[in-house]
Enzyme design. Structure first.
Site, short mmCIF file in Angstrom:
data_model
loop_
_atom_site.label_atom_id
_atom_site.label_comp_id
_atom_site.label_asym_id
_atom_site.label_seq_id
_atom_site.Cartn_x
_atom_site.Cartn_y
_atom_site.Cartn_z
N LYS A 75 0.86 -1.18 0.00
CA LYS A 75 0.00 0.00 0.00
C LYS A 75 0.90 1.24 0.00
O LYS A 75 1.95 1.24 0.65
CB LYS A 75 -0.88 -0.01 1.25
CG LYS A 75 -1.90 1.12 1.30
CD LYS A 75 -2.80 0.97 2.53
CE LYS A 75 -3.89 2.02 2.57
NZ LYS A 75 -4.79 1.86 3.73
N SER A 104 -9.70 1.83 2.57
CA SER A 104 -8.81 2.58 1.73
C SER A 104 -7.76 1.73 1.00
O SER A 104 -7.18 2.21 0.03
CB SER A 104 -8.08 3.63 2.57
OG SER A 104 -7.25 3.00 3.54
N SER A 158 -10.04 -0.53 6.70
CA SER A 158 -9.40 -0.34 5.39
C SER A 158 -8.70 -1.55 4.80
O SER A 158 -8.29 -1.52 3.64
CB SER A 158 -8.38 0.80 5.47
OG SER A 158 -9.05 2.04 5.46
#
Lengths: 468, 96
Positions: A73, A148, A172
Site C-alpha cells: 500500500k 482505503s 481499510s
C-alpha cells in the site's frame, strides 16, 4: 498465474526461477493497467532482487518467503523507493528508510514489486479519494474495490502479486477484502510495528496482509509481528506459529444481533450469516446472539477520535522539510497554508478541519474527551463478551461492492465501515473471510473477531470454518 | 452544531489551511454535517467513565540513550522542496 504462495512454491520446485515468476507478474500487471491498482511498479529493483534470491535458492540459504511477490500500500516506506500516501502533497517523495514490517518480509526473501493505490492518507472506503484516480474492482470494473486499501485488495484478487500489505484504521483492509473476495486481516493493536507506516490515526492504525489464502495471511502475520525497538506501541508478547493451524474443540461464538439484523443490510448477507451460524451449531459449537446496544455510536466515536488524531499527525506536512511547497506563497505562514491547501485533497481537508475543531478550545471536552469515554464503554462491553465467548461473528460489510460515484454524501460513506470500526475502537484482531457470494455475482466477507492477541485462535477457527 | 463563517476561519487558521469562496461554504456545510453526526454521542451516559487514552497495556520500555546516526545529512535533505548544500531553505521570515 500464481494465486498463492503454495502455487509459487510448486513452480519453484518444478524448476521455475524467481525471476521468471516476477516477470510473469510484471506481464500481468501491464495487462491490467486499466484497474489503476499500481501507482508504480518497481520493475528494476524487483528483478535485481529476484536474481539475488535465485542465487540464494541455489546455495540453499533462501528465506521462508523466497519467491513470494508482494505489493505495498502506498503508505509504507521502502528505502530508496517513492511513497506518496496517494496524495499530491507527497508526490515525488522517496523513503529514506524501510518500514519494519516490510523489512521483515525482505529479510525472508520476499520480492517487493510496487506500490499500490489507496485513498489519500488512507482516508476513505471506496478508493475514490486517491489523488491519482480511483481503483476499479477487477470483478466488475463499474464497481469500487472498497477502501482505503483498494489497490492492495485488487492487486491480490486479480493476481497482480502473491499477496499485499494494507493498513486498517477503521476497516481499510477488511472492507476491500470483502468487496474483492480476498482475505483481509487486521491484527491486534500493537501486534505489528508501525514504524515506516505513514500515520493517519495512531491509536487505531495497524498494518496487515491481504491474501488469496488463509495460509498466506497467517504466514505473513507470523513474520511481521513482534517487538521492534523503533515502535514504542508495539507489543513484546511472544509471536505464535499462526500458520500451523490446530484443530479446534467446540467453541463459544457470539453473534451481535444488532449487526445481523441491522437496518440497510443486504438480505443475502444476513442469510449467509444465518447459514454459517446454523452449520456451526450443527457441528457442536455454541452460538448465541448477544446484544451490543452501541451500534449507532460506533462510527461517530470513530470519527471524533480518528479526525482528531489525523489533524495532529498531518500537521507535519507543511512544505518545509519535504513534500509539496506552494510556488504562490510569500512568507512562512502563507507557505504553510497554501502548500497544505494545494497539496491535500478535499476529504483529507474535511477530516483535518473536523479534527481540529474537536480538539479546539471550548470543544475539547464535549467532543474529544466524550469520544474517549464512549470508547472505554465500547471496550468494556466487548471485553465482557469475550469473558463469555471465544469469538465474535459478524458481517464485514452490509452489502457487496457499490458502483463508482454511487455514494456521494460523506456520512453515508462513513457508515460503510459500521461493522469493521468496532475492532479498531477496541483494539481487537479481526479477519474478513471470503465466504459469501451474492446473486449479483460479487463476493462478500464473513468477519471473525477475537480477543486481544488471540490471533492463534482466530486463524484456527477461520481454518475450521472454511472447511466446515 | 451551527458553524459560523468566523468559526471556519478560526479553525482553518489553526489547521493552517485556507478556504476561499465556494470552498469556504462547502467546508462550512460539511463541518456542520459531520459535527451533528458526532453529537450522537451525547445520548450515551458517560458519567463516572474514565476516558480511554492508551490502547496498549504494556508498561514503557526503557533503553539506553546511545547516540547513533540513523539518517545522514544528505538523506535528510533529499526530499526538501528547497535546499542548498547544507540547509533547508525556507521563505523569508521578515520582509524588508
Amino acid at each position: 498465474m500464481y494465486k498463492s504462495f503454495a502455487e509459487v512454491k510448486t513452480a519453484l520446485a518444478s524448476g521455475s526461477s524467481v525471476l521468471e515468476i516476477v516477470e510473469s507478474y510484471l506481464t500481468k500487471i501491464n495487462q491490467h493497467a486499466h484497474l489503476n491498482a499500481y501507482l508504480e511498479v518497481f520493475e528494476q529493483s524487483a528483478k535485481e532482487n529476484a536474481l539475488r534470491v535465485d542465487e540464494k535458492i541455489k546455495k540453499g540459504t533462501a528465506g521462508r518467503l523466497a519467491g513470494m511477490v508482494i505489493g505495498l500500500k502506498d503508505n509504507l516506506a521502502y528505502k530508496n523507493h517513492k511513497v506518496s500516501a496517494a496524495s499530491k502533497i507527497l508526490e515525488g517523495f522517496e523513503s529514506i528508510y524501510t518500514a519494519t514490517a516490510v523489512q521483515r518480509l525482505i529479510d525472508e526473501d520476499a520480492i517487493i514489486i510496487g506500490r499500490l493505490n489507496c485513498d489519500e492518507f488512507a482516508m476513505g472506503s471506496s478508493n475514490e479519494n486517491s489523488a491519482f484516480g480511483p481503483v476499479k474492482n477487477h470483478l466488475n470494473t463499474n464497481c469500487v474495490p472498497g477502501g482505503s486499501s483498494g489497490g492492495s485488495a485488487v492487486a491480490t484478487g486479480a493476481n497482480l502479486c502473491t499477496a499485499s500489505l494494507g493498513s486498517d484504521t477503521g476497516g481499510s483492509i477488511r472492507q476491500p477484502a470483502s468487496f474483492t473476495g480476498t482475505y483481509g486481516l487486521k491484527p491486534t493493536y500493537g501486534r505489528i510495528s508501525r514504524y515506516g507506516l505513514i500515520a493517519y490515526a495512531s491509536s487505531f492504525d495497524q498494518i496487515g496482509p491481504i491474501t488469496n489464502t488463509l495460509e498466506d495471511a497467517a504466514l505473513l502475520l507470523e513474520i511481521m509481528a513482534g517487538d521492534d525497538e523503533y515502535d514504542a506501541t508495539v507489543s513484546s508478547k511472544k509471536v505464535a506459529n499462526y500458520s500451523a493451524f490446530d484443530t479446534v474443540k467446540p467453541l463459544r461464538i457470539a453473534v451481535i444481533s444488532e449487526a445481523l439484523y441491522a437496518e440497510g443490510i443486504d438480505p443475502e448477507v444476513s442469510a449467509k450469516m444465518e447459514a454459517v451460524i446454523a452449520s456451526l451449531k450443527k457441528a457442536g459449537n455454541t452460538v448465541e446472539n448477544v446484544s451490543f446496544p452501541y451500534m449507532d455510536f460506533i462510527v461517530p466515536t470513530y470519527y471524533v477520535l480518528s479526525t482528531a488524531e489525523a489533524s495532529s499527525n498531518l500537521s507535519r506536512f507543511d512544505g518545509v522539510h519535504f513534500g509539496h511547497r506552494s510556488q504562490n506563497a510569500q512568507g512562512v505562514e502563507a507557505t504553510y497554508k497554501k502548500s497544505r491547501s494545494e497539496g491535500f485533497g478535499p476529504e483529507v481537508q474535511r477530516r483535518i478541519m473536523a479534527g481540529t475543531f474537536v480538539l479546539s478550545h471550548g470543544y475539547y471536552d464535549a467532543y474529544y474527551t466524550k469520544g474517549q469515554k464512549v470508547r472505554r464503554i465500547l471496550q468494556n462491553k466487548t471485553n465482557a463478551i469475550f469473558k463469555q465467548f471465544d469469538l465474535i461473528l459478524l458481517p464485514t460489510t452490509p452489502s457487496t461492492a457499490f458502483e463508482l460515484n454511487a455514494v456521494k454524501d460523506p456520512i453515508n460513506m462513513y457508515l460503510q465501515d459500521i461493522f469493521t470500526v468496532h475492532a479498531n475502537l477496541t483494539g481487537n484482531p479481526a479477519i474478513s473471510l471470503p465466504l459469501g457470494r451474492h446473486s449479483n455475482g460479487m463476493p462478500f466477507g464473513v468477519q471473525v473477531m477475537a480477543n486481544h492477541f488471540d490471533e492463534k485462535q482466530l486463524f484456527n477457527f477461520s481454518h475450521y470454518l472454511e472447511n466446515l | 452544531m451551527k458553524i459560523t463563517e468566523e468559526t471556519v476561519d478560526h479553525i482553518a487558521h489553526l489547521a493552517r489551511l485556507e478556504f476561499i469562496g465556494d470552498k469556504k461554504q462547502a467546508i462550512q456545510q460539511d463541518m456542520e454535517m459531520i459535527l451533528t453526526f458526532m453529537e450522537k454521542l451525547n445520548e450515551v451516559d458517560t458519567e463516572a467513565i474514565e476516558p480511554l487514552i492508551f490502547m496498549n497495556t504494556e508498561v514503557n520500555k526503557l533503553r539506553e540513550d546511545i547516540a547513533i546516526e540513523t539518517i545522514s545529512q544528505e538523506e535528510g535533505l533529499r526530499n526538501a522542496p528547497k535546499k542548498d548544500s547544507d540547509y533547508f531553505r525556507i521563505p523569508k521570515v521578515l520582509d524588508k
